[in-house]
Design a protein around this motif. Structure first.
Motif, PDB file in Angstrom:
ATOM      1  N   ASP A  14      -5.577   4.627   3.835  1.00 56.03           N
ATOM      2  CA  ASP A  14      -6.050   5.338   2.642  1.00 56.03           C
ATOM      3  C   ASP A  14      -4.935   6.021   1.864  1.00 56.03           C
ATOM      4  O   ASP A  14      -5.078   6.263   0.673  1.00 56.03           O
ATOM      5  CB  ASP A  14      -7.104   6.369   3.026  1.00 56.03           C
ATOM      6  CG  ASP A  14      -8.331   5.722   3.644  1.00 56.03           C
ATOM      7  OD1 ASP A  14      -8.625   4.574   3.258  1.00 56.03           O
ATOM      8  OD2 ASP A  14      -8.977   6.350   4.489  1.00 56.03           O
ATOM      9  N   PHE A  15      -3.835   6.356   2.517  1.00 52.95           N
ATOM     10  CA  PHE A  15      -2.740   7.055   1.850  1.00 52.95           C
ATOM     11  C   PHE A  15      -1.602   6.130   1.437  1.00 52.95           C
ATOM     12  O   PHE A  15      -0.566   6.597   0.986  1.00 52.95           O
ATOM     13  CB  PHE A  15      -2.196   8.166   2.747  1.00 52.95           C
ATOM     14  CG  PHE A  15      -3.214   9.227   3.035  1.00 52.95           C
ATOM     15  CD1 PHE A  15      -3.742   9.993   2.017  1.00 52.95           C
ATOM     16  CD2 PHE A  15      -3.657   9.452   4.326  1.00 52.95           C
ATOM     17  CE1 PHE A  15      -4.688  10.965   2.272  1.00 52.95           C
ATOM     18  CE2 PHE A  15      -4.597  10.424   4.588  1.00 52.95           C
ATOM     19  CZ  PHE A  15      -5.126  11.186   3.568  1.00 52.95           C
ATOM     20  N   ALA A  16      -1.786   4.837   1.585  1.00 54.28           N
ATOM     21  CA  ALA A  16      -0.736   3.872   1.266  1.00 54.28           C
ATOM     22  C   ALA A  16      -0.787   3.469  -0.203  1.00 54.28           C
ATOM     23  O   ALA A  16      -1.853   3.398  -0.809  1.00 54.28           O
ATOM     24  CB  ALA A  16      -0.875   2.638   2.147  1.00 54.28           C
ATOM     25  N   ASP A  17       0.384   3.225  -0.776  1.00 52.97           N
ATOM     26  CA  ASP A  17       0.464   2.689  -2.132  1.00 52.97           C
ATOM     27  C   ASP A  17       0.127   1.200  -2.143  1.00 52.97           C
ATOM     28  O   ASP A  17      -0.503   0.712  -3.074  1.00 52.97           O
ATOM     29  CB  ASP A  17       1.862   2.912  -2.706  1.00 52.97           C
ATOM     30  CG  ASP A  17       2.215   4.385  -2.827  1.00 52.97           C
ATOM     31  OD1 ASP A  17       1.305   5.194  -3.098  1.00 52.97           O
ATOM     32  OD2 ASP A  17       3.399   4.718  -2.649  1.00 52.97           O
ATOM     33  N   PHE A  18       0.587   0.482  -1.126  1.00 51.37           N
ATOM     34  CA  PHE A  18       0.327  -0.943  -0.988  1.00 51.37           C
ATOM     35  C   PHE A  18      -0.084  -1.242   0.439  1.00 51.37           C
ATOM     36  O   PHE A  18       0.397  -0.602   1.369  1.00 51.37           O
ATOM     37  CB  PHE A  18       1.574  -1.779  -1.316  1.00 51.37           C
ATOM     38  CG  PHE A  18       2.011  -1.689  -2.746  1.00 51.37           C
ATOM     39  CD1 PHE A  18       1.398  -2.447  -3.715  1.00 51.37           C
ATOM     40  CD2 PHE A  18       3.041  -0.848  -3.109  1.00 51.37           C
ATOM     41  CE1 PHE A  18       1.805  -2.365  -5.032  1.00 51.37           C
ATOM     42  CE2 PHE A  18       3.457  -0.758  -4.418  1.00 51.37           C
ATOM     43  CZ  PHE A  18       2.835  -1.516  -5.384  1.00 51.37           C
ATOM     44  N   THR A  19      -0.956  -2.219   0.596  1.00 50.43           N
ATOM     45  CA  THR A  19      -1.330  -2.732   1.906  1.00 50.43           C
ATOM     46  C   THR A  19      -0.785  -4.142   2.009  1.00 50.43           C
ATOM     47  O   THR A  19      -1.051  -4.983   1.146  1.00 50.43           O
ATOM     48  CB  THR A  19      -2.855  -2.743   2.084  1.00 50.43           C
ATOM     49  OG1 THR A  19      -3.343  -1.428   1.871  1.00 50.43           O
ATOM     50  CG2 THR A  19      -3.236  -3.187   3.472  1.00 50.43           C
ATOM     51  N   VAL A  20      -0.019  -4.392   3.061  1.00 54.32           N
ATOM     52  CA  VAL A  20       0.669  -5.665   3.219  1.00 54.32           C
ATOM     53  C   VAL A  20       0.219  -6.306   4.526  1.00 54.32           C
ATOM     54  O   VAL A  20       0.261  -5.675   5.582  1.00 54.32           O
ATOM     55  CB  VAL A  20       2.199  -5.448   3.221  1.00 54.32           C
ATOM     56  CG1 VAL A  20       2.922  -6.737   3.512  1.00 54.32           C
ATOM     57  CG2 VAL A  20       2.653  -4.874   1.899  1.00 54.32           C
TER      58      VAL A  20
END
Length: 126
Positions: free
Chosen positions: A93-99
């Motif tokens: 939830d606190f990530a700018d991008f999910t990879v």
């Protein structure tokens, strides 16, 4: 009473062409995020079933020569402000991008290589 019903029916009925969307449509060109624009807080997803929620699919290369992006793992989120500088977060939830990290190179959008030197991090333009 009949006039009120008639006016409310006219207000309710709208042609399909006149409908205005409430939110702008989001379109991605290319189907994945540009590797040169991936920086900041990154969440590494390992479950391939969640691929649709990820910004990109990457393969971790064993050699720097084959990687499109050289990544340095920052210890502080504030310093991850350029391409290849990633702050790996445990919270999606606190990530700018999910990879999504895959172990099959043919499923990946691009390859990354982890470096231990901050100045080597960055995008490789082809």
């Amino acid at each position: 009473m009949l006039l009120t019903t008639f006016v409310s029916a006219l207000l309710w009925w709208q042609p399909a062409a006149a409908a205005v969307p409430l939110a702008p449509s989001v379109t991605q060109t290319g189907g994945y995020a540009d590797p040169c624009k991936l920086y900041g807080a990154i969440y590494l997803e390992r479950d391939p079933r969640r691929r649709g929620f990820c910004s990109a699919t990457v393969y971790v290369e064993q050699q720097e020569a084959f990687a499109n992006l050289v990544v340095f793992q920052e210890a502080n989120k504030l310093f991850a402000d350029k391409a290849g500088l990633w702050y790996i977060t445990d919270a999606r939830d606190f990530a700018d991008f999910t990879v999504l990290v895959t172990d099959n190179r043919s499923f990946a959008d691009f390859g990354i290589y982890y470096t231990k030197v901050r100045s080597f991090a960055g995008c490789r333009k082809d």
